[in-house]
Motif scaffolding. Structure first.
Motif, PDB file in Angstrom:
ATOM      1  N   VAL A   1      39.575  47.061  44.663  1.00  0.00           N
ATOM      2  CA  VAL A   1      39.509  45.637  44.302  1.00  0.00           C
ATOM      3  C   VAL A   1      39.568  44.762  45.549  1.00  0.00           C
ATOM      4  CG1 VAL A   1      42.011  45.366  43.974  1.00  0.00           C
ATOM      5  CG2 VAL A   1      40.431  43.872  42.747  1.00  0.00           C
ATOM      6  N   LEU A   2      38.849  43.637  45.507  1.00  0.00           N
ATOM      7  CA  LEU A   2      38.816  42.651  46.586  1.00  0.00           C
ATOM      8  C   LEU A   2      38.892  41.268  45.975  1.00  0.00           C
ATOM      9  CD1 LEU A   2      38.213  41.792  49.611  1.00  0.00           C
ATOM     10  CD2 LEU A   2      35.786  41.786  48.939  1.00  0.00           C
ATOM     11  N   CYS A   3      39.635  40.361  46.589  1.00  0.00           N
ATOM     12  CA  CYS A   3      39.686  38.954  46.173  1.00  0.00           C
ATOM     13  C   CYS A   3      39.019  38.094  47.249  1.00  0.00           C
ATOM     14  CB  CYS A   3      41.129  38.487  45.994  1.00  0.00           C
ATOM     15  SG  CYS A   3      42.051  39.340  44.705  1.00  0.00           S
ATOM     16  N   ILE A   4      38.173  37.153  46.819  1.00  0.00           N
ATOM     17  CA  ILE A   4      37.567  36.203  47.745  1.00  0.00           C
ATOM     18  C   ILE A   4      37.585  34.818  47.110  1.00  0.00           C
ATOM     19  CG2 ILE A   4      36.109  37.927  48.869  1.00  0.00           C
ATOM     20  CD1 ILE A   4      33.721  36.795  47.292  1.00  0.00           C
ATOM     21  N   GLY A   5      37.208  33.805  47.905  1.00  0.00           N
ATOM     22  CA  GLY A   5      37.202  32.437  47.384  1.00  0.00           C
ATOM     23  C   GLY A   5      38.597  31.995  46.993  1.00  0.00           C
ATOM     24  N   ASP A   6      38.678  31.137  45.964  1.00  0.00           N
ATOM     25  CA  ASP A   6      39.971  30.615  45.538  1.00  0.00           C
ATOM     26  C   ASP A   6      40.906  31.702  45.043  1.00  0.00           C
ATOM     27  OD1 ASP A   6      39.339  28.060  46.226  1.00  0.00           O
ATOM     28  OD2 ASP A   6      39.229  27.260  44.194  1.00  0.00           O
ATOM     29  N   ALA A   7      40.370  32.844  44.624  1.00  0.00           N
ATOM     30  CA  ALA A   7      41.241  33.945  44.205  1.00  0.00           C
ATOM     31  C   ALA A   7      42.030  34.516  45.377  1.00  0.00           C
ATOM     32  CB  ALA A   7      40.413  35.052  43.545  1.00  0.00           C
ATOM     33  N   ALA A   8      41.527  34.298  46.595  1.00  0.00           N
ATOM     34  CA  ALA A   8      42.222  34.766  47.805  1.00  0.00           C
ATOM     35  C   ALA A   8      42.947  33.645  48.518  1.00  0.00           C
ATOM     36  CB  ALA A   8      41.230  35.421  48.763  1.00  0.00           C
ATOM     37  N   HIS A   9      42.443  32.414  48.359  1.00  0.00           N
ATOM     38  CA  HIS A   9      43.028  31.285  49.090  1.00  0.00           C
ATOM     39  C   HIS A   9      42.718  29.988  48.351  1.00  0.00           C
ATOM     40  CE1 HIS A   9      38.867  30.989  50.480  1.00  0.00           C
ATOM     41  NE2 HIS A   9      38.987  32.202  50.999  1.00  0.00           N
ATOM     42  N   ALA A  10      43.722  29.435  47.696  1.00  0.00           N
ATOM     43  CA  ALA A  10      43.549  28.151  47.019  1.00  0.00           C
ATOM     44  C   ALA A  10      43.524  27.046  48.058  1.00  0.00           C
ATOM     45  CB  ALA A  10      44.679  27.911  46.024  1.00  0.00           C
ATOM     46  N   MET A  11      42.523  26.170  47.949  1.00  0.00           N
ATOM     47  CA  MET A  11      42.339  25.103  48.927  1.00  0.00           C
ATOM     48  C   MET A  11      42.640  23.752  48.297  1.00  0.00           C
ATOM     49  SD  MET A  11      41.345  27.125  51.316  1.00  0.00           S
ATOM     50  CE  MET A  11      40.912  25.950  52.598  1.00  0.00           C
TER      51      MET A  11
ATOM     52  N   VAL B   1      40.813  18.107  49.632  1.00  0.00           N
ATOM     53  CA  VAL B   1      40.560  17.227  50.773  1.00  0.00           C
ATOM     54  C   VAL B   1      39.411  17.776  51.618  1.00  0.00           C
ATOM     55  CG1 VAL B   1      41.526  16.385  52.954  1.00  0.00           C
ATOM     56  CG2 VAL B   1      42.907  16.322  50.870  1.00  0.00           C
ATOM     57  N   GLY B   2      38.394  16.968  51.789  1.00  0.00           N
ATOM     58  CA  GLY B   2      37.233  17.363  52.571  1.00  0.00           C
ATOM     59  C   GLY B   2      36.192  18.132  51.784  1.00  0.00           C
ATOM     60  N   GLY B   3      36.522  18.522  50.542  1.00  0.00           N
ATOM     61  CA  GLY B   3      35.565  19.278  49.735  1.00  0.00           C
ATOM     62  C   GLY B   3      35.157  20.591  50.375  1.00  0.00           C
ATOM     63  N   ILE B   4      36.077  21.208  51.136  1.00  0.00           N
ATOM     64  CA  ILE B   4      35.728  22.359  51.957  1.00  0.00           C
ATOM     65  C   ILE B   4      35.794  23.674  51.181  1.00  0.00           C
ATOM     66  CG2 ILE B   4      36.250  23.540  54.135  1.00  0.00           C
ATOM     67  CD1 ILE B   4      37.666  21.027  55.071  1.00  0.00           C
ATOM     68  N   GLY B   5      36.524  23.688  50.081  1.00  0.00           N
ATOM     69  CA  GLY B   5      36.792  24.934  49.380  1.00  0.00           C
ATOM     70  C   GLY B   5      35.556  25.687  48.947  1.00  0.00           C
ATOM     71  N   ILE B   6      34.561  24.972  48.414  1.00  0.00           N
ATOM     72  CA  ILE B   6      33.351  25.646  47.934  1.00  0.00           C
ATOM     73  C   ILE B   6      32.600  26.289  49.097  1.00  0.00           C
ATOM     74  CG2 ILE B   6      32.064  23.470  47.977  1.00  0.00           C
ATOM     75  CD1 ILE B   6      30.309  24.516  45.765  1.00  0.00           C
ATOM     76  N   ASN B   7      32.550  25.605  50.235  1.00  0.00           N
ATOM     77  CA  ASN B   7      31.850  26.166  51.386  1.00  0.00           C
ATOM     78  C   ASN B   7      32.551  27.425  51.881  1.00  0.00           C
ATOM     79  OD1 ASN B   7      29.766  26.012  53.444  1.00  0.00           O
ATOM     80  ND2 ASN B   7      31.375  25.437  54.881  1.00  0.00           N
ATOM     81  N   LEU B   8      33.884  27.400  51.906  1.00  0.00           N
ATOM     82  CA  LEU B   8      34.635  28.559  52.350  1.00  0.00           C
ATOM     83  C   LEU B   8      34.405  29.741  51.408  1.00  0.00           C
ATOM     84  CD1 LEU B   8      36.550  28.856  54.809  1.00  0.00           C
ATOM     85  CD2 LEU B   8      38.457  28.684  53.207  1.00  0.00           C
ATOM     86  N   ALA B   9      34.356  29.466  50.094  1.00  0.00           N
ATOM     87  CA  ALA B   9      34.129  30.531  49.119  1.00  0.00           C
ATOM     88  C   ALA B   9      32.750  31.155  49.287  1.00  0.00           C
ATOM     89  CB  ALA B   9      34.296  29.982  47.702  1.00  0.00           C
TER      90      ALA B   9
END
Length: 422
Positions: free
Chosen positions: A289-299, A302-310
């Motif tokens: 199993v692997l977690c990525i995106g918000d499942a690995a790091h809730a953002m 601010v800055g709307g950066i979360g989607i880009n990081l995911a």
């Protein structure tokens, strides 16, 4: 797409049909990997999700051969972030100065982006999307995750997989079932989202409006302004008790150009509450199993950066995992590469969260405490003298700390033959 109950098998099970899940599914399918995405909702039509599509994501869509279809979607482009004070407007962030294919942030309803990605993925013969399939837990053999259990309209079922990837957000069912520990950082505010319908031009600049004890951010959209209203954490009930008239008054005070439009906020039922969290897993993976995106790091939003990081997480995971998952390498290589995904994506995650926490501490927390907040005068003067400096924060927000590229085998460039070689 309807599924059937019982037990089935795939190579990679992806839990969650958000940007990370669909990008990863599309890329792995283009590598010939059998991949199944399980999405608990019937469709993607949910408002006030991350609607920012950053320059690196726009370049990804171009490399995937999807830019023409994306350009046809309703959208607005954000080119600047500015501070208005002392009688003049100062641009602090200018994406148009970046030497990129797409020097702007596109604001697109996320459901449109997800529908586009899902449509492109369905064209790949090894891709399956199962909607209305809510994952309820994981399947184990010893200490290894070997798939997921789910509920669907046709009853409960089980999907076995060589690898399960959790892309199911900040309250990930998979992450909780596996028991991966997270480090959580304190956040003192929450966000309330709503629309202000308007026919007035709302520009191409994204900047917070700060008042004593109040902060709003207006995001330009076609026919309306999407507003983020920031307030102290734990005050949702108090805000709703104040009523819609008080909220309209707050918005009109900080967005006076829209004072005649705030009546378009019909009721508090149109106001959605987001519990802002910032955390990250200490370990993103376990056997199978692997977690990525918000499942690995809730953002923070601010800055709307979360989607880009995911999306960048998904690109890195696809590049590192496609070969062993497709049979092009030893299967035990998958486990080693899960750790490589985390190692590669840890630095941009830590750096991005550090930036968000700095903005929380220096801008939003003081403003919500009633203090006057403004950039240092020396900084404003410097930016006026050297406008090129506005490209630096634009690069941090628009590109990120470690941008990823689409693997060559996943690209679909017009006029070129498709090549799926690792």
């Amino acid at each position: 797409m309807a599924g059937t109950s019982g037990t089935s098998r795939t190579t990679c099970a992806i839990v969650g049909g958000g940007p990370a899940g669909l990008v990863l599914g599309l890329l792995l399918a283009r590598a010939g990997v059998r991949v199944t995405v399980l999405e608990k909702h019937a469709d993607f039509l949910r408002d006030f999700r991350g609607d920012t599509v950053h320059p690196t994501t726009l370049a990804m869509l171009d490399d995937l051969g999807l830019s023409e279809r994306f350009d046809a979607l309703p959208q607005t482009h954000l080119t600047q972030g500015a501070f208005a004070g002392e009688g003049r407007r100062t641009v602090l962030v200018d994406f148009s100065r970046l030497p990129l294919r797409y020097p702007y942030i596109a604001m697109v309803p996320q459901w449109d982006l997800l529908n586009l990605l899902a449509e492109a993925a369905r064209a790949e013969p090894t891709f399956t999307l199962l909607t209305e399939h809510e994952v309820t837990g994981v399947v184990r053999e010893g200490d290894r995750v070997t798939g997921v259990d789910y509920d669907s309209p046709t009853g409960p079922g089980r999907l076995l997989a060589d690898l399960t990837v959790a892309c199911d957000g900040r309250r990930s069912t998979v992450q909780q079932a596996v028991g991966l520990a997270a480090r959580e950082f304190p956040v003192t505010f929450d966000v309330w989202w709503f629309r202000v319908p308007t026919s007035r031009p709302v520009g191409q600049s994204l900047a917070p409006r700060l008042g004593k004890g109040r902060v709003v951010v207006g995001i330009p959209r076609e026919g309306y302004l999407q507003v983020a209203y920031l307030g102290r954490k734990g005050t949702d009930a108090k805000l709703r008790d104040r009523g819609i008239a008080a909220l309209r008054s707050d918005v009109a005070a900080l967005l006076p150009e829209l004072a005649d439009d705030v009546a378009g906020i019909a009721s508090m039922e149109d106001v959605r509450h987001l519990d802002v969290r910032v955390d990250r897993l200490k370990r993103w993976h376990a056997p199978g199993v692997l977690c990525i995106g918000d499942a690995a790091h809730a953002m923070s939003p601010v800055g709307g950066i979360g989607i880009n990081l995911a999306v960048q997480d998904a690109l890195a995971a696809a590049r590192l995992l496609a070969r062993p998952l497709s049979g092009g390498g030893p299967r035990h290589g998958v486990e080693r590469r899960l750790a490589r995904v985390q190692r590669r994506r840890t630095f941009p995650t830590v750096a991005t969260q550090a930036l968000q926490r700095l903005l929380h501490a220096r801008v939003f927390d003081p403003a919500l405490s009633g203090r006057e907040v403004a950039p240092p005068r020396a900084l404003l003067a410097l930016v006026h003298r050297v406008p090129a400096l506005t490209a630096l924060p634009a690069a941090v927000l628009g590109v990120g700390f470690r941008p990823e590229r689409v693997p060559r085998w996943a690209r679909r460039m017009p006029g070129r033959a498709d090549t799926a070689q690792f």
